[in-house]
Design an enzyme around this catalytic site. Structure first.
Site, PDB file in Angstrom:
ATOM      1  N   TYR A 296       0.697 -16.652  47.864  1.00  0.00           N
ATOM      2  CA  TYR A 296      -0.398 -16.276  46.954  1.00  0.00           C
ATOM      3  C   TYR A 296       0.153 -15.809  45.606  1.00  0.00           C
ATOM      4  CZ  TYR A 296      -3.712 -16.619  50.868  1.00  0.00           C
ATOM      5  OH  TYR A 296      -4.472 -17.066  51.931  1.00  0.00           O
TER       6      TYR A 296
ATOM      7  N   SER B 224     -12.746 -18.581  53.563  1.00  0.00           N
ATOM      8  CA  SER B 224     -13.825 -19.129  52.718  1.00  0.00           C
ATOM      9  C   SER B 224     -15.170 -19.066  53.429  1.00  0.00           C
ATOM     10  CB  SER B 224     -13.513 -20.563  52.278  1.00  0.00           C
ATOM     11  OG  SER B 224     -12.459 -20.555  51.358  1.00  0.00           O
ATOM     12  N   PRO B 225     -15.591 -17.856  53.831  1.00  0.00           N
ATOM     13  CA  PRO B 225     -16.843 -17.750  54.601  1.00  0.00           C
ATOM     14  C   PRO B 225     -18.088 -18.147  53.809  1.00  0.00           C
ATOM     15  CG  PRO B 225     -16.013 -15.565  54.004  1.00  0.00           C
ATOM     16  CD  PRO B 225     -14.927 -16.546  53.663  1.00  0.00           C
ATOM     17  N   LEU B 226     -17.990 -18.173  52.474  1.00  0.00           N
ATOM     18  CA  LEU B 226     -19.152 -18.612  51.683  1.00  0.00           C
ATOM     19  C   LEU B 226     -19.130 -20.135  51.516  1.00  0.00           C
ATOM     20  CD1 LEU B 226     -19.101 -15.828  48.919  1.00  0.00           C
ATOM     21  CD2 LEU B 226     -20.314 -15.820  51.113  1.00  0.00           C
ATOM     22  N   GLY B 227     -18.050 -20.746  51.966  1.00  0.00           N
ATOM     23  CA  GLY B 227     -17.919 -22.203  51.896  1.00  0.00           C
ATOM     24  C   GLY B 227     -18.086 -22.696  50.475  1.00  0.00           C
TER      25      GLY B 227
ATOM     26  N   PHE C 105     -21.628 -21.820  46.565  1.00  0.00           N
ATOM     27  CA  PHE C 105     -21.749 -21.521  45.131  1.00  0.00           C
ATOM     28  C   PHE C 105     -21.043 -22.575  44.264  1.00  0.00           C
ATOM     29  CE2 PHE C 105     -22.264 -17.304  47.136  1.00  0.00           C
ATOM     30  CZ  PHE C 105     -23.545 -17.030  46.671  1.00  0.00           C
TER      31      PHE C 105
HETATM   32  N1  LIG Z   1      -5.596 -19.484  56.031  1.00  0.00           N
HETATM   33  C1  LIG Z   1      -5.868 -20.276  55.028  1.00  0.00           C
HETATM   34  O1  LIG Z   1      -5.466 -21.461  54.996  1.00  0.00           O
HETATM   35  C2  LIG Z   1      -6.693 -19.757  53.895  1.00  0.00           C
HETATM   36  C3  LIG Z   1      -7.167 -20.631  52.900  1.00  0.00           C
HETATM   37  C4  LIG Z   1      -7.952 -20.096  51.874  1.00  0.00           C
HETATM   38  C5  LIG Z   1      -8.231 -18.729  51.858  1.00  0.00           C
HETATM   39  N2  LIG Z   1      -7.730 -17.905  52.834  1.00  0.00           N
HETATM   40  C6  LIG Z   1      -8.034 -16.454  52.851  1.00  0.00           C
HETATM   41  O2  LIG Z   1      -9.447 -16.297  52.821  1.00  0.00           O
HETATM   42  C7  LIG Z   1      -9.795 -15.411  51.759  1.00  0.00           C
HETATM   43  C8  LIG Z   1     -11.169 -15.715  51.278  1.00  0.00           C
HETATM   44  O3  LIG Z   1     -11.247 -17.043  50.775  1.00  0.00           O
HETATM   45  P1  LIG Z   1     -12.280 -17.385  49.618  1.00  0.00           P
HETATM   46  O4  LIG Z   1     -11.912 -16.627  48.410  1.00  0.00           O
HETATM   47  O5  LIG Z   1     -12.407 -18.854  49.529  1.00  0.00           O
HETATM   48  O6  LIG Z   1     -13.591 -16.706  50.286  1.00  0.00           O
HETATM   49  P2  LIG Z   1     -15.098 -16.541  49.929  1.00  0.00           P
HETATM   50  O7  LIG Z   1     -15.450 -15.124  50.241  1.00  0.00           O
HETATM   51  O8  LIG Z   1     -15.858 -17.633  50.627  1.00  0.00           O
HETATM   52  O9  LIG Z   1     -15.226 -16.804  48.374  1.00  0.00           O
HETATM   53  C9  LIG Z   1     -14.923 -15.800  47.442  1.00  0.00           C
HETATM   54  C10 LIG Z   1     -15.055 -16.390  46.085  1.00  0.00           C
HETATM   55  O10 LIG Z   1     -16.434 -16.659  45.843  1.00  0.00           O
HETATM   56  C11 LIG Z   1     -16.837 -15.915  44.695  1.00  0.00           C
HETATM   57  N3  LIG Z   1     -18.197 -15.391  44.978  1.00  0.00           N
HETATM   58  C12 LIG Z   1     -18.553 -14.469  45.883  1.00  0.00           C
HETATM   59  N4  LIG Z   1     -19.885 -14.232  45.832  1.00  0.00           N
HETATM   60  C13 LIG Z   1     -20.355 -15.054  44.881  1.00  0.00           C
HETATM   61  C14 LIG Z   1     -21.642 -15.265  44.335  1.00  0.00           C
HETATM   62  N5  LIG Z   1     -22.707 -14.587  44.779  1.00  0.00           N
HETATM   63  N6  LIG Z   1     -21.763 -16.165  43.342  1.00  0.00           N
HETATM   64  C15 LIG Z   1     -20.708 -16.845  42.893  1.00  0.00           C
HETATM   65  N7  LIG Z   1     -19.439 -16.682  43.353  1.00  0.00           N
HETATM   66  C16 LIG Z   1     -19.284 -15.791  44.335  1.00  0.00           C
HETATM   67  C17 LIG Z   1     -15.854 -14.779  44.545  1.00  0.00           C
HETATM   68  O11 LIG Z   1     -15.748 -14.372  43.202  1.00  0.00           O
HETATM   69  P3  LIG Z   1     -15.641 -12.794  42.830  1.00  0.00           P
HETATM   70  O12 LIG Z   1     -14.273 -12.335  43.194  1.00  0.00           O
HETATM   71  O13 LIG Z   1     -15.875 -12.796  41.350  1.00  0.00           O
HETATM   72  O14 LIG Z   1     -16.734 -12.111  43.581  1.00  0.00           O
HETATM   73  C18 LIG Z   1     -14.572 -15.429  45.033  1.00  0.00           C
HETATM   74  O15 LIG Z   1     -13.971 -16.197  44.008  1.00  0.00           O
HETATM   75  C19 LIG Z   1      -8.669 -15.578  50.736  1.00  0.00           C
HETATM   76  O16 LIG Z   1      -8.552 -14.468  49.869  1.00  0.00           O
HETATM   77  C20 LIG Z   1      -7.471 -15.695  51.653  1.00  0.00           C
HETATM   78  O17 LIG Z   1      -7.061 -14.410  52.051  1.00  0.00           O
HETATM   79  C21 LIG Z   1      -6.970 -18.411  53.846  1.00  0.00           C
END
Ligand SMILES: NC(=O)c1ccc[n+]([C@@H]2O[C@H](COP(=O)([O-])OP(=O)(O)OC[C@H]3O[C@@H](n4cnc5c(N)ncnc54)[C@H](OP(=O)(O)O)[C@@H]3O)[C@@H](O)[C@H]2O)c1
Length: 287
Positions: free
Chosen positions: A49, A203-206, A209
């Site tokens: 990261y 990526s629980p929000l998939g 958005f």
């Molecule tokens: N194991 C793996 O292969 C793998 C791969 C990917 C990720 N991960 C882990 O999973 C974690 C979460 O992944 P993710 O970031 O994709 O998760 P996510 O919770 O689905 O998405 C978060 C992103 O969405 C944005 N967001 C949240 N609410 C929103 C809204 N209402 N409107 C618009 N944008 C919104 C956030 O921006 P803001 O910060 O501005 O709120 C952030 O950029 C990562 O940090 C990492 O630790 C693991």
């Protein structure tokens, strides 16, 4: 071995640093405190990261935070070898050799300024992963106390079974959300329930958005009105209704959105609304 402990939501740090918000130390400290005070005590990392910088940025902030290391859990991942600045690789690949796993764990410990990792994950499966070599290496790391628990990420049931012959696999962090829900139908989640492997969902929000989903975007405002919540909370509630007790790894850095994610566990999402969401996102009637 102590029981695996993960908070009901996990704080993902992928975009805290150079791969996103570029938070300064003071801002990271504040975010660590905010998550901790909301009861979210597990922080998810990976060696890569921020192009290998976020663990160290986080570690520096954690050392300054005054938070008790024993009351939080650090997850990190190893194995992905990226092409890029400061890297000599010609092609992206995975390395699960004994030497690499040990070196990666030692580096993560140093960066996070900690004596142990609560959970070490193999970031992605590799066709060249030797399960015996990985098992021996991880068992040694567990014996020495450098790693408390072991798991995988993005592994299929058969890949997990094979590795489980050599070392206990306690968790699998997979991509899972309303918009990316294959794990529910391809046996991945069934297998984890069967084997008592803890699922985490990244990526629980998939893509909610990020992409259009016309049907879903029509339905969601009605459901938000009905349950008096916002879309992100409903998307997380949808995941939490699955009986595998999936732990969402949330990526937001914004306190107001963290609070919404926490609300999700109290949303009494009905069976019919759950299926309605699935039907509109799939674009097909439930068979
Ligand atoms: N194991 C793996 O292969 C793998 C791969 C990917 C990720 N991960 C882990 O999973 C974690 C979460 O992944 P993710 O970031 O994709 O998760 P996510 O919770 O689905 O998405 C978060 C992103 O969405 C944005 N967001 C949240 N609410 C929103 C809204 N209402 N409107 C618009 N944008 C919104 C956030 O921006 P803001 O910060 O501005 O709120 C952030 O950029 C990562 O940090 C990492 O630790 C693991």
């Amino acid at each position: 071995m102590k029981n695996l402990q993960i908070s009901h939501l996990v704080a993902g740090t992928m975009t805290w640093g150079q791969w996103g918000k570029k938070l300064r130390t003071k801002e990271m400290v504040a975010l660590q405190h905010f998550y901790f005070e909301q009861g979210i005590t597990t922080f998810d990392h990976a060696d890569i990261y921020g192009n290998h910088t976020t663990e160290a940025d986080f570690g520096k902030a954690f050392a300054a935070s005054g938070l008790d290391r024993e009351k939080v859990q650090f997850i990190t991942k190893c194995g992905i070898q990226m092409v890029g600045k400061n890297r000599s690789h010609k092609v992206k690949h995975y390395n699960y050799s004994k030497e690499h796993i040990i070196k990666s764990v030692e580096t993560s410990l140093e960066h996070l300024q900690t004596e142990y990792l609560d959970i070490l994950l193999l970031h992605r499966p590799s066709p060249l992963l030797d399960p015996k070599e990985v098992g021996e290496t991880v068992n040694k790391l567990i014996e020495t106390g450098k790693v408390k628990h072991f798991g995988v990420s993005n592994f299929t049931p058969t890949q997990t079974n094979l590795l489980s012959e050599y070392v206990p696999v306690e968790t699998n962090q997979i991509e899972f959300s309303l918009t990316t829900h294959e794990a529910m139908f391809d046996g991945t989640l069934d297998h984890m329930m069967l084997k008592k492997i803890k699922p985490m969902a990244w990526s629980p929000l998939g893509n909610y958005f990020k992409k259009q989903y016309p049907g879903l975007k029509q339905l969601m405002p009605n459901l938000c009105e009905k349950y008096k919540v916002e879309e992100d909370a409903l998307l997380i509630a949808w995941i939490m209704k699955h009986p595998a007790a999936i732990v969402p790894v949330i990526g937001t850095t914004q306190p107001k959105r963290i609070k919404k994610a926490i609300e999700a566990k109290n949303i009494p999402l009905s069976l019919e609304d759950w299926f309605m969401m699935l039907e509109v996102v799939s674009g097909n009637p439930v068979p």
